[in-house]
Design a protein around this motif. Sequence first.
Motif, PDB file in Angstrom:
ATOM      1  N   ILE A 148       0.836  -1.210   0.000  1.00  0.00           N
ATOM      2  CA  ILE A 148       0.000   0.000   0.000  1.00  0.00           C
ATOM      3  C   ILE A 148       0.867   1.255   0.000  1.00  0.00           C
ATOM      4  O   ILE A 148       0.633   2.209  -0.762  1.00  0.00           O
ATOM      5  CB  ILE A 148      -0.939  -0.023   1.225  1.00  0.00           C
ATOM      6  N   VAL A 149       1.888   1.289   0.838  1.00  0.00           N
ATOM      7  CA  VAL A 149       2.758   2.469   0.927  1.00  0.00           C
ATOM      8  C   VAL A 149       3.520   2.671  -0.377  1.00  0.00           C
ATOM      9  O   VAL A 149       3.712   3.819  -0.845  1.00  0.00           O
ATOM     10  CB  VAL A 149       3.737   2.337   2.115  1.00  0.00           C
ATOM     11  N   ALA A 150       3.954   1.566  -1.022  1.00  0.00           N
ATOM     12  CA  ALA A 150       4.674   1.689  -2.288  1.00  0.00           C
ATOM     13  C   ALA A 150       3.790   2.325  -3.352  1.00  0.00           C
ATOM     14  O   ALA A 150       4.233   3.216  -4.104  1.00  0.00           O
ATOM     15  CB  ALA A 150       5.168   0.316  -2.741  1.00  0.00           C
ATOM     16  N   PHE A 173      -5.542  15.240  -3.279  1.00  0.00           N
ATOM     17  CA  PHE A 173      -5.042  13.928  -3.719  1.00  0.00           C
ATOM     18  C   PHE A 173      -4.309  13.198  -2.595  1.00  0.00           C
ATOM     19  O   PHE A 173      -4.496  12.002  -2.367  1.00  0.00           O
ATOM     20  CB  PHE A 173      -4.128  14.130  -4.933  1.00  0.00           C
ATOM     21  N   VAL A 174      -3.477  13.985  -1.883  1.00  0.00           N
ATOM     22  CA  VAL A 174      -2.722  13.365  -0.779  1.00  0.00           C
ATOM     23  C   VAL A 174      -3.659  12.875   0.310  1.00  0.00           C
ATOM     24  O   VAL A 174      -3.463  11.785   0.870  1.00  0.00           O
ATOM     25  CB  VAL A 174      -1.694  14.362  -0.225  1.00  0.00           C
ATOM     26  N   TRP A 175      -4.718  13.659   0.640  1.00  0.00           N
ATOM     27  CA  TRP A 175      -5.670  13.214   1.647  1.00  0.00           C
ATOM     28  C   TRP A 175      -6.403  11.952   1.197  1.00  0.00           C
ATOM     29  O   TRP A 175      -6.610  11.016   2.000  1.00  0.00           O
ATOM     30  CB  TRP A 175      -6.678  14.334   1.953  1.00  0.00           C
ATOM     31  N   SER A 233      -7.189   6.475   2.262  1.00  0.00           N
ATOM     32  CA  SER A 233      -7.411   5.161   1.652  1.00  0.00           C
ATOM     33  C   SER A 233      -6.355   4.152   2.098  1.00  0.00           C
ATOM     34  O   SER A 233      -6.661   2.995   2.402  1.00  0.00           O
ATOM     35  CB  SER A 233      -7.393   5.296   0.130  1.00  0.00           C
ATOM     36  N   ALA A 234      -5.114   4.616   2.160  1.00  0.00           N
ATOM     37  CA  ALA A 234      -4.035   3.714   2.583  1.00  0.00           C
ATOM     38  C   ALA A 234      -4.207   3.283   4.029  1.00  0.00           C
ATOM     39  O   ALA A 234      -4.044   2.108   4.374  1.00  0.00           O
ATOM     40  CB  ALA A 234      -2.688   4.386   2.383  1.00  0.00           C
ATOM     41  N   VAL A 235      -4.560   4.242   4.918  1.00  0.00           N
ATOM     42  CA  VAL A 235      -4.715   3.912   6.337  1.00  0.00           C
ATOM     43  C   VAL A 235      -5.887   2.959   6.545  1.00  0.00           C
ATOM     44  O   VAL A 235      -5.777   1.960   7.286  1.00  0.00           O
ATOM     45  CB  VAL A 235      -4.902   5.204   7.158  1.00  0.00           C
ATOM     46  N   VAL A 236      -7.029   3.273   5.900  1.00  0.00           N
ATOM     47  CA  VAL A 236      -8.201   2.405   6.058  1.00  0.00           C
ATOM     48  C   VAL A 236      -7.926   1.010   5.500  1.00  0.00           C
ATOM     49  O   VAL A 236      -8.273  -0.016   6.114  1.00  0.00           O
ATOM     50  CB  VAL A 236      -9.425   3.042   5.374  1.00  0.00           C
ATOM     51  N   SER A 237      -7.298   0.950   4.336  1.00  0.00           N
ATOM     52  CA  SER A 237      -6.984  -0.352   3.740  1.00  0.00           C
ATOM     53  C   SER A 237      -6.041  -1.157   4.612  1.00  0.00           C
ATOM     54  O   SER A 237      -6.206  -2.369   4.800  1.00  0.00           O
ATOM     55  CB  SER A 237      -6.363  -0.154   2.354  1.00  0.00           C
ATOM     56  N   LEU A 238      -5.046  -0.464   5.161  1.00  0.00           N
ATOM     57  CA  LEU A 238      -4.082  -1.150   6.027  1.00  0.00           C
ATOM     58  C   LEU A 238      -4.759  -1.663   7.293  1.00  0.00           C
ATOM     59  O   LEU A 238      -4.512  -2.792   7.728  1.00  0.00           O
ATOM     60  CB  LEU A 238      -2.943  -0.193   6.380  1.00  0.00           C
ATOM     61  N   ALA A 239      -5.635  -0.853   7.909  1.00  0.00           N
ATOM     62  CA  ALA A 239      -6.334  -1.278   9.125  1.00  0.00           C
ATOM     63  C   ALA A 239      -7.234  -2.473   8.847  1.00  0.00           C
ATOM     64  O   ALA A 239      -7.279  -3.436   9.613  1.00  0.00           O
ATOM     65  CB  ALA A 239      -7.141  -0.109   9.689  1.00  0.00           C
ATOM     66  N   ALA A 240      -7.976  -2.394   7.715  1.00  0.00           N
ATOM     67  CA  ALA A 240      -8.872  -3.503   7.372  1.00  0.00           C
ATOM     68  C   ALA A 240      -8.073  -4.771   7.090  1.00  0.00           C
ATOM     69  O   ALA A 240      -8.449  -5.881   7.519  1.00  0.00           O
ATOM     70  CB  ALA A 240      -9.720  -3.118   6.165  1.00  0.00           C
TER      71      ALA A 240
END
Length: 407
Positions: free
Chosen positions: A49-51, A73-75, A80-87
Amino acid sequence: MLEPVEIAIIVLTTVVCTAAVMGVALLALRLNRRGSIASQLTVVVAAAIVAIAASTVAVVLEMFFSEHDLTVFVWVIGVSAVVSLAASWLVIRVLARRSAETLKRTAERIGDGAVVDDPRPGWREFDEVSAQLADASERLAAARDEITRLDESRRQFFAWISHDLRTPLAGIRATTEALEDGMTDDPAASLRRIRSKVDTMNRMVDDLFQLSKLESGTLELHREPVVLLDLISDAVVDVADFARMRGISIRRTGLEGHLLWADPRELTRAIGNLLVNGVRHAPNNSEIVVSAATLDDDRLVLSIFDHGSGVASEDLGRMFDVGWRGSAARSAEGERAVEVPGAQDGQGTGDGRGGGHGFVATAGAGLGLAIVRGIIEAHDGEVVAENLVGGFRLSVVLPTGQACASS
């Protein structure tokens, strides 16, 4: 439309960002190599996700977006990255814990001696481990049952052999006490009885020693070309007196023209034990048939058929085990070594190995057929027991040995 140079910049930026993130991820995995499966998978998912996010932001920066558009765009990418990572972390944690707990419970049940089924936690790799654990539990249960059976057989064997050794010792003691007290009218006969009892014990000890060599693999065979008819003839002569006492005749058929590459001494012992077994359990005034036939794959089948009652079907596979007896109620006296007149008169060696030496049956603590199996297997053969209509058949299958033809 993008120019080739712009496309190259985008690709290069993406590769650099992805390589940097993956390098950090590999370092994190190395530092966390003893961590849980969930943490390891979380690092991998987070790196992916971070990549993607880092590569996307870097490319956008190179495209000179407005500050407002870049902020939006950054937000979007960040949330999206944080939510995806948590899920992803939550799903991985739940699945990994459930699978690990399932396998842990399965392993604990196997440790307690249970036979487990295949719970299939859900992941293919874990399912394969689960299937292997289920298979291992079945094999361990079978091994435990076999150990229990062998342990019980060993206890029975020691009980029987102790009884069978005490019986001749008691006879020797009683006879010697009678001699000491002058209570016998025929001292010479008493001495012969003592010698007979000593010979019986010697034969039992000899059988125990023979069995120990067979089970330890230290038996040395001295093979040579052997005429089957000669072996059978020697063995029949050795048991002839015993058979005659019970009115049993031994008929030989199909034995001519067969050669074996074998140790004549050991093989005669095995055949003699089989013949004694047949004579012992055949009805009085009956016939025992010894026959031979050649199989297509250069093997010889030697069969000994008697008209006895045979063995229970469930015991056919166990009758060659050490200490096995057809019935726990069968007396040790009835199963003890059968002495023929030649041996009692001191004409025999008591080794039970043929050559017209006054053969005496193997001691009755379940050694005779165990010795037969050991000798035959040492010759790369096998022993087969069968209940047939009208009787019982013991067969040995032996390789004829191509060396016979070249000798």
